[in-house]
Scaffold this motif. Structure first.
Motif, PDB file in Angstrom:
ATOM      1  N   MET A   1      -9.469 -67.686  13.857  1.00  5.67           N
ATOM      2  CA  MET A   1      -8.254 -66.997  14.293  1.00  5.67           C
ATOM      3  C   MET A   1      -8.467 -65.485  14.367  1.00  5.67           C
TER       4      MET A   1
ATOM      5  N   GLU B   1      -9.685 -64.491  17.671  1.00  2.00           N
ATOM      6  CA  GLU B   1      -8.757 -64.692  18.782  1.00  2.00           C
ATOM      7  C   GLU B   1      -7.747 -63.541  18.847  1.00  2.00           C
TER       8      GLU B   1
ATOM      9  N   ILE C   1      -4.717 -62.828  18.055  1.00  3.42           N
ATOM     10  CA  ILE C   1      -3.553 -63.234  17.250  1.00  3.42           C
ATOM     11  C   ILE C   1      -3.094 -62.040  16.425  1.00  3.42           C
TER      12      ILE C   1
END
Length: 381
Positions: free
Chosen positions: A198, A201, A203
């Motif tokens: 994550m 990414e 995010i």
């Protein structure tokens, strides 16, 4: 029939058999006591007959045997005529010297046995009062001594059984705790891997930070459970800093209906602590306080130092605890909740007292107004 049921039946059989044997011993002791007491009365009746023979006015009477019977008597005896003492036998010299003591001793003999009437001649009657022999006195206390020994034996058996049961339960809980830590560890490792993905990414950083906090939290919980059943390592830590970490963590996860307040000295206080177990202790106390307030009220955590002693107080404005339950709240299984195992405070007590050598107690509580739980670390010197 299961093994546990057979074991319970055997245990009850042994207990009942033990009670039966004890009852039989006590009954035999009482029977022997009565037989011996009756035999002593027969001896005193023979002594009375001998006394009557010696005092007889018959010049041809053979008094040799009666005199032997009188001389061999070893039981305390007082002979009276019209409430006046006329003869004594086997009475302590200190009692004989004092008239008051002698008549008090006579009253004691009257309470022990019924008198034997000696009809010396027409119009002349003596009363023979006698006491229990030293052997009978010792035998009298034998059943009490036997009961006392049986009581001690029963207490030892009970303590041994209770200790064995507690040791078995402790091993069980320790095994379950370690197994829980092991089971949590597998998905936790996976979550850490997903968190790393994550991060690569696009995010929101705030989301990743919060997830990271919860993963760290899970790691802390796993570490706590893994320490159950083993002696934890204590480090010199600032108790204020370690306590505030747990305080701030829970404060951020409860609603604004709970007013949190933290009071502590500005200077650090270093004491031997295990950080993971100490934070568990603080969280348990704070969660119990919030439950007692039903999620609405004020919670104050204060730290005070008195010499070498550190006191941590957790005060809530909840429903309070009755005085007769101050000690019960720390017993395993005790809970006032409809749902709950009643293990939180018992575990907290173990962490504080067994692992950190401190003390925990209900400092004060008033029904409808609130409770203060207090942890004490260090010795008051």
């Amino acid at each position: 029939m299961q093994f546990s049921e057979k074991r319970n039946i055997t245990r009850w059989f042994i207990i009942l058999a033990s009670f039966f044997i004890v009852s039989l011993i006590l009954w035999n002791t009482y029977s022997f006591f009565q037989i011996f007491k009756n035999e002593e009365r027969v001896k005193m009746e023979n002594w009375a007959l001998a006394q009557k023979k010696v005092n007889s006015e018959d010049p041809n009477a053979d008094v040799e045997l009666p005199l032997q019977i009188i001389e061999k008597a070893s039981i305390p005896i007082i002979v009276t005529e019209k409430d006046s003492i006329i003869n004594t036998k086997n009475i302590d010299s200190e009692i004989l010297k004092n008239k008051v003591k002698l008549y008090n001793f006579l009253q004691k003999l009257k309470n022990q046995n019924n008198p034997i009437i000696i009809n010396i001649s027409e119009g002349q009657t003596h009363k023979l009062y006698y006491g229990d022999s030293s052997l009978l006195d010792k035998l009298k206390y034998y059943p009490i001594a036997l009961l006392f020994i049986i009581f001690l034996f029963g207490a030892l058996v009970y303590n041994f059984y209770k200790s064995t049961k507690m040791a078995t339960q402790n091993k069980l809980w320790a095994g379950m705790a370690k197994e829980t830590a092991h089971q949590i560890g597998t998905p936790l490792s996976s979550l850490i891997g997903w968190l790393e993905i994550m991060k690569g990414e696009n995010i929101s950083e705030s989301i990743i930070v919060e997830i990271e906090k919860d993963i760290n939290r899970l790691q802390t919980i796993t570490d706590r459970f893994s320490k159950i059943g083993s002696e934890p390592a204590l480090e010199s830590k600032d108790v204020i800093e370690e306590t505030q970490k747990s305080f701030d963590y829970l404060k951020s996860r409860f609603s604004n209906q709970v007013i949190f307040d933290f009071n502590a000295p500005k200077e650090p206080i270093y004491i031997p602590l295990n950080p993971e177990l100490h934070s568990w202790t603080i969280e348990n106390l704070m969660k119990n306080a919030i439950d007692a307030m039903k999620g609405k009220g004020s919670l104050t955590l204060s730290i005070e130092k008195f010499g070498k002693q550190v006191k941590i107080n957790v005060t809530d404005s909840g429903k309070g605890i009755p005085k007769n339950q101050f000690n019960k709240v720390f017993e395993p299984g005790f809970t006032t909740k409809k749902r709950g195992w009643g293990l939180g405070l018992s575990l907290t007590k173990r962490i504080v007292e067994e692992y950190h050598k401190g003390k925990i107690r209900v400092s004060q509580s008033e029904i409808g107004k609130g409770t203060t739980m207090q942890i004490i670390y260090g010795k008051n010197k």
